[in-house]
Design an enzyme around this catalytic site. Structure first.
Site, PDB file in Angstrom:
ATOM      1  N   GLY A 262       0.826  -1.198   0.000  1.00  0.00           N
ATOM      2  CA  GLY A 262       0.000   0.000   0.000  1.00  0.00           C
ATOM      3  C   GLY A 262       0.858   1.245   0.000  1.00  0.00           C
ATOM      4  O   GLY A 262       2.092   1.176  -0.104  1.00  0.00           O
ATOM      5  N   GLY A 263       0.178   2.380   0.135  1.00  0.00           N
ATOM      6  CA  GLY A 263       0.886   3.641   0.111  1.00  0.00           C
ATOM      7  C   GLY A 263       1.814   3.847   1.291  1.00  0.00           C
ATOM      8  O   GLY A 263       2.715   4.674   1.233  1.00  0.00           O
ATOM      9  N   PHE A 264       1.601   3.087   2.368  1.00  0.00           N
ATOM     10  CA  PHE A 264       2.433   3.251   3.560  1.00  0.00           C
ATOM     11  C   PHE A 264       3.521   2.189   3.668  1.00  0.00           C
ATOM     12  O   PHE A 264       4.355   2.263   4.558  1.00  0.00           O
ATOM     13  CB  PHE A 264       1.557   3.207   4.812  1.00  0.00           C
ATOM     14  N   LYS A 266       4.723  -2.240   2.938  1.00  0.00           N
ATOM     15  CA  LYS A 266       4.307  -3.626   2.749  1.00  0.00           C
ATOM     16  C   LYS A 266       3.810  -4.223   4.066  1.00  0.00           C
ATOM     17  O   LYS A 266       4.241  -3.820   5.144  1.00  0.00           O
ATOM     18  CB  LYS A 266       5.480  -4.458   2.220  1.00  0.00           C
ATOM     19  N   VAL A 267       2.931  -5.205   3.939  1.00  0.00           N
ATOM     20  CA  VAL A 267       2.397  -5.912   5.099  1.00  0.00           C
ATOM     21  C   VAL A 267       2.791  -7.379   4.983  1.00  0.00           C
ATOM     22  O   VAL A 267       2.576  -8.003   3.929  1.00  0.00           O
ATOM     23  CB  VAL A 267       0.863  -5.790   5.181  1.00  0.00           C
ATOM     24  N   LYS A 281       3.259  -4.442   9.509  1.00  0.00           N
ATOM     25  CA  LYS A 281       3.318  -3.384   8.493  1.00  0.00           C
ATOM     26  C   LYS A 281       4.677  -2.704   8.592  1.00  0.00           C
ATOM     27  O   LYS A 281       5.016  -2.099   9.616  1.00  0.00           O
ATOM     28  CB  LYS A 281       2.196  -2.378   8.689  1.00  0.00           C
ATOM     29  N   ASP A 380      -7.986   7.258   3.229  1.00  0.00           N
ATOM     30  CA  ASP A 380      -7.903   6.243   2.174  1.00  0.00           C
ATOM     31  C   ASP A 380      -8.912   5.129   2.460  1.00  0.00           C
ATOM     32  O   ASP A 380      -8.561   3.956   2.548  1.00  0.00           O
ATOM     33  CB  ASP A 380      -6.484   5.670   2.079  1.00  0.00           C
TER      34      ASP A 380
END
Length: 575
Positions: A262-264, A266-267, A281, A380
């Protein structure tokens, strides 16, 4: 005989009234009712707290578990005044107590420290006074739980109580005096002595500094130490993990364990030493001076947002090069994955489940906007960020990772965060976000739930359809083809009136003007059957006027879609 029968009836009635189980069942209700009697409630927030009921589980602002035992009391920002009562200590299964931003006075009952299950405590921004115990469950809490109570004192508040000795700072470092040289010392001897003293000082200073740091360490709530020495640190019930612990859990952040990107960042899926599964995260961000303090503040704020429909933050890791957040693993993935990426062996989401997801996610967002202080704007909201627990209840994830909102209603940011198709038009064009930005994203998420489609999909061009889901839905509604909107995976197993209601809520949430969109608390009420018809009638009247104005000459056709207030070039720019 009749008299004897009546006598036994009286005995039986008395036995029922005095039965220990009934006494136990009412203990928690009595404790909370005692709190109500000690508070001044000018807004009738506690009106439902009726002492005649068997237990308090039906009262507003009280949550119980399956055993009808109170686990949560949420009375933040309720404009209450008065004092706390020691009877609160009888809530033996209480996990969450929030009384912040009221006008409470007097001491904090020591009985609260005996509640071993207490995980979250927020008594900040009141007028409480007196010493704060650091024993029992209170030993886990930090000053943020007691902030803005100037008359509280004690170690956990960092303010000593009157008559107590001040908290001891670490002893000052006094370097040893240089040795006095004798007048008869030879040149080489003085040089050798100086070299020896300098070498001793080089080794002594770091050793003494490290000893001082070790003495101060118990007062610190966040710190970095080498992985092999990293202790378990708690912020409330929030654990600080060592980097090595998370490396082991994720097989050194192996790509095979990636759950999503995602924008923040990887998970990763991970398994801790105790066998529990977690989602880790790994944040990507530029390191800036003061970034550690900002990260600590955000972690504290995120950890205080506790709600049935919010993803609970389990822990974190902070090193000079890494920022990681640890969450419980959600075995059923996200709404997006269940709608569009499910395995052949996985059944599609039933309509009833989709309705519960709509309501649950609305409640979670409403909590972020109205019950967090400062409020948290998600920025988001989309199906990929709505996770599903074991019972397919909606759990809002990724909140609090964007900048936290201050007490103002809006906040101007330098970069737009979000996903194309979900971004509100005013946020995209101005960079100004508010809670109505989330309302727009939520409306698009509702359309995803109904249709099963993506918010932005170039594949729709193949059928000469709109790439934006909102415009595609509006086009079909204009042609009165509602049945074509519904996800084929449902195989007609849905209630038409419920689909229409959900579409109405979605369209109200995605109006072009943020001022015309409902608040998330209003959305919750509409989904619960309160006020939707009236709001929809008002919207239709306004919409008729707007369409008539748009059909007037000298208006361009492209203006009628959901991006009417944006220049075309803004949609082709970078996200």
């Amino acid at each position: 005989m009749a008299a004897a029968g009546r006598w036994w009836a009286v005995v039986l009635a008395v036995a029922v009234l005095l039965w220990p189980g009934r006494v136990v069942a009412n203990t928690e209700g009595d404790a909370l009712y005692s709190l109500r009697q000690s508070l001044i409630d000018t807004n009738n927030v506690l009106q439902s707290w009726d002492s005649t009921l068997v237990n308090p589980c039906t009262w507003f602002h009280v949550t119980c578990n399956s055993d009808n035992s109170v686990i949560r009391v949420d009375l933040g920002n309720a404009q209450l005044s008065g004092v706390l009562v020691p009877q609160l200590g009888q809530l033996k299964n209480l996990q969450y107590l929030r009384l912040n931003n009221n006008s409470l006075v007097g001491p904090i009952p020591v009985a609260l420290t005996n509640i071993s299950t207490l995980q979250v405590l927020d008594l900040s921004s009141n007028n409480l006074s007196g010493p704060v115990s650091s024993n029992g469950s209170f030993s886990l809490f930090t000053p943020i739980s007691f902030n803005n109570n100037p008359n509280l004192c004690g170690p956990v508040t960092t303010k000593p109580c009157p008559g107590d000795p001040p908290f001891s700072p670490p002893p000052p470092f006094n370097p040893p005096s240089p040795p006095t040289q004798s007048t008869g010392a030879s040149g080489p001897g003085a040089i050798a002595g100086g070299v020896a003293a300098g070498a001793a000082l080089v080794f002594a200073v770091p050793a003494i500094a490290f000893a001082m740091w070790r003495r101060r360490k118990p007062e610190e709530h966040f710190f970095d130490v080498p992985a092999e020495e990293d202790p378990e640190v708690h912020l409330g019930q929030l654990k600080k993990f060592s980097l090595r612990e998370l490396q082991v859990a994720t097989d050194t952040f192996s790509n095979k364990h990636i759950l999503g990107r995602g924008g923040f960042g990887k998970v990763y899926k991970g398994r801790l030493a105790d066998g529990s599964l977690v989602a880790v995260k790994r944040l990507k961000e530029e390191r800036t001076p003061g970034g550690e303090l900002q990260f600590q503040t955000e972690v504290e704020m995120i950890s205080m947002a506790v709600h049935r429909n919010l993803l609970r933050l389990r822990g974190f890791c902070m090193t000079p090069t890494e920022r990681l957040l640890v969450y419980p693993y959600m075995a059923n993935g996200s709404v997006a994955s269940r709608l569009r990426e499910r395995q052949a062996s996985e059944p599609p989401l039933k309509w009833e489940t989709r309705r519960r997801i709509a309501l649950g996610s609305a409640r979670g967002l409403s909590y972020l906007h109205d019950h967090c202080d400062p409020k948290i704007i998600h920025r988001d909201v989309k199906a990929a960020n709505i996770l599903l627990d074991e019972e397919f209840e909606a759990v809002v994830g990724d909140f609090g990772l964007a900048k936290l909102m201050d007490y103002k209603d809006t906040h101007v940011t330098t970069a737009v965060r979000g996903t194309i198709g979900h971004i509100a038009p005013e946020y995209l064009s101005t960079g100004k976000s508010s809670e109505k930005t989330d309302v727009f994203g939520y409306g698009i998420m509702l359309l995803e739930l109904i249709t099963g489609q993506r918010a932005f999909d170039l594949a729709r061009l193949a059928n000469d359809d709109d790439v934006m889901l909102l415009d595609w839905v509006k086009g079909l509604l204009k042609e009165k083809k509602v049945e074509m909107l519904v996800d084929p995976d449902l195989q007609n197993a849905y209630e038409e009136i419920e689909v229409e209601n959900l579409i109405q809520v979605a369209l109200l949430c995605t109006q072009g003007s943020p001022l015309e969109r409902p608040k998330m608390s209003e959305v919750v009420r509409m989904l619960e059957g309160d006020g939707l018809a009236e709001r929809w009638d008002e919207w239709q009247k306004v919409e008729v006027v707007r369409q008539e104005a748009e059909s007037a000459p000298l208006r361009n056709d492209w203006i009628v879609d959901s991006t009417y207030n944006l220049r075309a070039v803004e949609l082709s720019g970078p996200r």
